[in-house]
Enzyme design. Structure first.
Site, PDB file in Angstrom:
ATOM      1  N   CYS A  41       1.039  -1.191  -0.145  1.00 19.37           N
ATOM      2  CA  CYS A  41      -0.095   0.035  -0.102  1.00 19.37           C
ATOM      3  C   CYS A  41       0.856   1.301  -0.049  1.00 19.37           C
ATOM      4  CB  CYS A  41      -0.834  -0.128   1.300  1.00 19.37           C
ATOM      5  SG  CYS A  41      -2.137   1.473   1.428  1.00 19.37           S
ATOM      6  N   CYS A  77      -0.470   4.077   2.259  1.00 20.72           N
ATOM      7  CA  CYS A  77      -0.335   3.991   3.489  1.00 20.72           C
ATOM      8  C   CYS A  77       1.109   4.303   4.023  1.00 20.72           C
ATOM      9  CB  CYS A  77      -0.609   2.475   4.053  1.00 20.72           C
ATOM     10  SG  CYS A  77      -2.021   1.846   3.471  1.00 20.72           S
ATOM     11  N   ASP A  78       2.123   3.688   3.092  1.00 23.03           N
ATOM     12  CA  ASP A  78       3.553   3.661   3.565  1.00 23.03           C
ATOM     13  C   ASP A  78       4.325   4.691   3.008  1.00 23.03           C
ATOM     14  OD1 ASP A  78       2.844   1.767   5.459  1.00 23.03           O
ATOM     15  OD2 ASP A  78       2.868   0.254   3.941  1.00 23.03           O
TER      16      ASP A  78
END
Ligand code: NDP
Length: 313
Positions: free
Chosen positions: A136, A139-140
């Protein structure tokens, strides 16, 4: 929690689940919706959604899911943060159990459990999970500002992730096993135009290396051919974008699944192999997998459940 009885139990909380909740609650069926391990589903891990009708300027995935949730709750959908771990669809009412032992008795069930990101299956992906391996970018990606990362895959998701990461990272490699990108024309063009993205065609990742975190990937170009070439690609982050698997494991003995695990429905309805159990969204859709198509099948599943209840009352 005490046992819960409902006319409509919705399992899953992406666009399909929430839309089923909106329609079932507006039909006065007081549905119960179980959000599962990732409330809001995959779109909570995406950035801008530009192709959902009604948002001419785009909308962030988490914001859109919150709006769908609010809309479902407004009409009387009860939303519970639990995961269904056991189902019995052998007779009606259907019985499901969640991860904390609560028992649900339902006259109809709508399955909308979505799909999850696929991994290559390397031991190193497990070893470096959270230490440089991610599925992701949204997300990261933040952790890789001014660093070097790679995205595996050549589809729309991979291009989208690479483009997103290219706004943060110094350099983005795309590791593509074929000699072309299978993504849509517009995505391919965006990737080609982005100066800090480099596509490595005909390349496979066979391992990762690093002390305490990812420091690079072992790559093989032209795998299995005469001109096979091995090299190491120094990296700080390694992102997977190679497709998804339907989240249907818990239903495998209860309803018919296809060979890839997608729920088989009786088109044009959302009926499954069990009367009174319906399926909507990515868990039953190996082809379209869009927010709008998921929402559409969520609506159809709620209408199918309503009709089923009327016929069986
Ligand atoms: P796709 O199935 O379209 O693409 C998967 C990619 O991963 C392919 O390039 C595939 O390679 C590669 N791949 C699969 N397994 C491996 C492996 N073991 N090793 C290396 N590479 C591998 O999945 P996506 O998630 O990209 O897209 C799914 C659907 O969602 C598509 O219909 C897509 O159009 C849509 N989508 C649309 C978006 C949008 O419109 N904004 C955004 C994201 C997705 P190969 O080509 O060799 O099979």
């Amino acid at each position: 929690m005490e046992d819960i009885k409902t006319k409509v139990l919705i399992i899953g909380s992406g666009p399909a689940g929430y839309t089923a909740g909106i329609y079932a609650s507006r039909a006065n069926l007081s549905p119960v919706l179980l959000q599962g391990p990732q409330p809001g589903g995959q779109l909570t891990q995406t950035t801008e959604i530009e192709n959902f009708p009604g948002y001419p300027n785009g909308i962030q995935g988490p914001a859109m899911m919150q709006e769908l949730r609010d809309q479902a709750e407004r009409f009387g959908t009860t939303i519970i943060n639990r995961l269904i771990t056991k189902v019995d669809f052998s007779k009606r009412p259907f019985v499901c159990h969640d991860d904390r032992g609560t028992r649900y008795e339902a006259d109809t069930v709508i399955i909308a459990t979505g799909a999850s990101a696929r991994y290559l299956g390397l031991d190193d992906e497990v070893k470096y999970n959270g230490l440089g391996v991610s599925a992701c970018a949204t997300c990261d990606g933040f952790f890789y500002r001014n660093r070097t990362v790679a995205v595996v895959g050549g589809g729309d998701t991979a291009c989208e992730e690479a483009l997103y990461l290219s706004t943060l990272a110094k350099k983005v490699y795309m590791i593509v096993r074929k000699d072309y990108l299978r993504a849509s024309k517009v995505m391919k063009e965006r990737v080609e135009q982005r100066e800090n993205i480099e596509v490595l065609f005909r390349c496979n990742t066979v391992g990762l290396y690093g002390e305490g975190g990812v420091e690079g990937a072992h790559i093989v170009r032209n795998l299995g051919e005469d001109n096979e070439e091995k090299f190491d690609l120094p990296l700080d982050g390694f992102f997977l974008a190679i497709g998804h698997d339907p989240n249907t494991g818990v239903f495998k003995d209860a309803i018919e699944l296809d060979k890839e695990g997608y729920i088989v429905t009786k088109a044009p309805t959302t009926a499954t192999s069990v009367d009174g159990v319906f399926a909507a969204g990515d868990c039953a859709d190996p082809i379209y997998r869009q927010a709008i198509t998921s929402a559409g099948t969520g609506c159809r599943a709620a209408m199918d459940a309503e009709r089923f209840l009327m016929e069986h009352e």
